[in-house]
Motif scaffolding. Sequence first.
Motif, mmCIF file in Angstrom:
data_model
loop_
_atom_site.group_PDB
_atom_site.id
_atom_site.type_symbol
_atom_site.label_atom_id
_atom_site.label_comp_id
_atom_site.label_asym_id
_atom_site.label_seq_id
_atom_site.Cartn_x
_atom_site.Cartn_y
_atom_site.Cartn_z
ATOM 1 N N GLY A 10 -2.079 4.375 -6.973
ATOM 2 C CA GLY A 10 -1.167 4.300 -8.109
ATOM 3 C C GLY A 10 -0.607 5.635 -8.546
ATOM 4 N N ALA A 11 -0.964 6.728 -7.879
ATOM 5 C CA ALA A 11 -0.475 8.045 -8.301
ATOM 6 C C ALA A 11 1.013 8.234 -8.011
ATOM 7 C CB ALA A 11 -1.281 9.147 -7.612
ATOM 8 N N GLY A 12 1.553 7.404 -7.125
ATOM 9 C CA GLY A 12 2.974 7.545 -6.783
ATOM 10 C C GLY A 12 3.198 8.078 -5.380
ATOM 11 N N LYS A 13 2.176 8.007 -4.525
ATOM 12 C CA LYS A 13 2.292 8.513 -3.144
ATOM 13 C C LYS A 13 3.387 7.768 -2.375
ATOM 14 C CE LYS A 13 -1.994 7.428 -2.165
ATOM 15 N NZ LYS A 13 -2.378 6.841 -3.462
ATOM 16 N N GLY A 14 3.342 6.455 -2.453
ATOM 17 C CA GLY A 14 4.313 5.647 -1.705
ATOM 18 C C GLY A 14 5.737 5.909 -2.183
ATOM 19 N N THR A 15 5.898 5.986 -3.487
ATOM 20 C CA THR A 15 7.221 6.227 -4.077
ATOM 21 C C THR A 15 7.790 7.550 -3.568
ATOM 22 O OG1 THR A 15 6.556 4.977 -6.030
ATOM 23 C CG2 THR A 15 8.431 6.467 -6.294
ATOM 24 N N ARG A 118 0.155 2.455 -14.221
ATOM 25 C CA ARG A 118 1.074 2.321 -13.083
ATOM 26 C C ARG A 118 0.702 1.124 -12.215
ATOM 27 N NH1 ARG A 118 2.843 8.454 -11.166
ATOM 28 N NH2 ARG A 118 3.583 9.086 -13.236
ATOM 29 N N ARG A 122 2.802 -2.546 -11.476
ATOM 30 C CA ARG A 122 3.458 -2.461 -10.157
ATOM 31 C C ARG A 122 3.873 -3.856 -9.672
ATOM 32 N NH1 ARG A 122 0.802 1.005 -5.401
ATOM 33 N NH2 ARG A 122 -1.008 -0.338 -5.721
ATOM 34 N N TYR A 132 8.325 -1.481 -7.308
ATOM 35 C CA TYR A 132 8.947 -1.360 -8.626
ATOM 36 C C TYR A 132 7.844 -1.229 -9.671
ATOM 37 C CZ TYR A 132 12.912 -3.441 -6.134
ATOM 38 O OH TYR A 132 13.910 -3.703 -5.232
ATOM 39 N N HIS A 133 8.271 -0.956 -10.918
ATOM 40 C CA HIS A 133 7.329 -0.994 -12.034
ATOM 41 C C HIS A 133 8.024 -1.679 -13.193
ATOM 42 C CE1 HIS A 133 4.742 0.206 -15.333
ATOM 43 N NE2 HIS A 133 3.814 0.480 -14.435
ATOM 44 N N PHE A 136 8.544 1.397 -15.773
ATOM 45 C CA PHE A 136 8.983 2.725 -15.348
ATOM 46 C C PHE A 136 10.075 2.700 -14.281
ATOM 47 C CE2 PHE A 136 4.240 3.549 -16.183
ATOM 48 C CZ PHE A 136 4.464 3.676 -17.551
ATOM 49 N N PRO A 194 5.108 13.480 -14.435
ATOM 50 C CA PRO A 194 6.500 13.318 -14.890
ATOM 51 C C PRO A 194 7.218 12.151 -14.191
ATOM 52 C CG PRO A 194 6.068 15.580 -14.152
ATOM 53 C CD PRO A 194 4.925 14.747 -13.702
ATOM 54 N N PRO A 196 9.808 10.153 -11.673
ATOM 55 C CA PRO A 196 9.930 10.330 -10.218
ATOM 56 C C PRO A 196 10.878 11.457 -9.780
ATOM 57 C CG PRO A 196 9.901 8.002 -10.744
ATOM 58 C CD PRO A 196 9.899 8.716 -12.056
HETATM 59 P P1 ADP Z 1 0.579 4.783 -4.627
HETATM 60 O O1 ADP Z 1 1.320 4.676 -3.334
HETATM 61 O O2 ADP Z 1 0.016 6.165 -4.862
HETATM 62 O O3 ADP Z 1 -0.446 3.720 -4.797
HETATM 63 P P2 ADP Z 1 3.076 3.876 -5.876
HETATM 64 O O4 ADP Z 1 4.113 4.794 -5.310
HETATM 65 O O5 ADP Z 1 3.019 2.487 -5.371
HETATM 66 O O6 ADP Z 1 1.638 4.587 -5.809
HETATM 67 O O7 ADP Z 1 3.288 3.870 -7.464
HETATM 68 C C1 ADP Z 1 2.459 3.051 -8.316
HETATM 69 C C2 ADP Z 1 3.332 2.453 -9.430
HETATM 70 O O8 ADP Z 1 3.797 3.487 -10.301
HETATM 71 C C3 ADP Z 1 4.588 1.732 -8.940
HETATM 72 O O9 ADP Z 1 4.818 0.622 -9.760
HETATM 73 C C4 ADP Z 1 5.693 2.777 -9.080
HETATM 74 O O10 ADP Z 1 6.967 2.168 -9.324
HETATM 75 C C5 ADP Z 1 5.227 3.560 -10.306
HETATM 76 N N1 ADP Z 1 5.545 4.992 -10.233
HETATM 77 C C6 ADP Z 1 5.532 5.796 -9.135
HETATM 78 N N2 ADP Z 1 5.854 7.071 -9.457
HETATM 79 C C7 ADP Z 1 6.056 7.077 -10.809
HETATM 80 C C8 ADP Z 1 6.408 8.110 -11.759
HETATM 81 N N3 ADP Z 1 6.583 9.374 -11.375
HETATM 82 N N4 ADP Z 1 6.508 7.736 -13.061
HETATM 83 C C9 ADP Z 1 6.315 6.456 -13.442
HETATM 84 N N5 ADP Z 1 5.988 5.453 -12.610
HETATM 85 C C10 ADP Z 1 5.861 5.750 -11.294
#
Ligand code: ADP
Length: 208
Positions: A10-15, A118, A122, A132-133, A136, A194, A196
């Motif tokens: 959930g840290a945003g690695k995939g995004t 997060r 998700r 998506y979120h 967010f 912060p 994305p």
């Molecule tokens: P991971 O791959 O680390 O598990 P994701 O990229 O799937 O994380 O992101 C987890 C959730 O947080 C998703 O719903 C995504 O849309 C949201 N998210 C990702 N980056 C951010 C960000 N910088 N700020 C707010 N929400 C974010």
Amino acid sequence: MNLVFLGPPGAGKGTMAVRVAEHFSIPHISTGDIFRANIKGETELGKKVKAILDAGNLVPDELTIDLVRDRLTKPDAQNGYILDGFPRTIPQADALAGFSTVTKALNFVLVDEEVVKRLSGRRVHPGSGRTYHVLFSPPKVADTDDVTGEPLVIRPDDQEDAIRNRLEVYRKQTEPLIEYYQSKNLLVDIDSSPAPDAVFKTVLNALS
Ligand code: ADP
Ligand code: ADP
């Protein structure tokens, strides 16, 4: 550029991996996406790993290592790659070092409270892995993929019990990799709190 993306679920690695992959024209290799595609396609591998993913536990090392070793032999990975969600254990990192040379490990840092926010908001498009979120980064139409118009789903492992377990698994099995890559001078911390666009700028700076 051979990159490893570390950090809690959930840290945003995939995004970030999607954006970095596009920016540098290198493949985004997510072991989680590969497992989920196999579960969806009801392959032998999918049947083996479904219960493990649903509970938020780790797939056995040998299975995961073989999968990644094989993926990295493909032509598109010869000029660089992003490994998102691999390695997740020390034995996986040791194995990776045996068949490829990592250039940098980006460690996406986010406190647990934000991680839970997060993950619980998700939504994913199962066909493409697009994420998506609800708050967010919402889709244009609620619960609907922007590109295909197909419905979005909540991942089974984004339910509360599985989230708690995944954070525990992360602490025990994956967090030691921070020190592992630090000791090899490959680690760069990325503040993932912060929005994305800002995180992406930090990432590009770290890679320049
Ligand atoms: P991971 O791959 O680390 O598990 P994701 O990229 O799937 O994380 O992101 C987890 C959730 O947080 C998703 O719903 C995504 O849309 C949201 N998210 C990702 N980056 C951010 C960000 N910088 N700020 C707010 N929400 C974010
Ligand atoms: P997140 O980034 O949200 O934690 P991923 O999509 O990376 O989720 O992973 C989902 C699940 O897939 C993990 O909880 C685990 O069951 C399995 N998985 C993914 N990568 C690995 C790995 N390197 N080793 C073992 N299991 C993995």
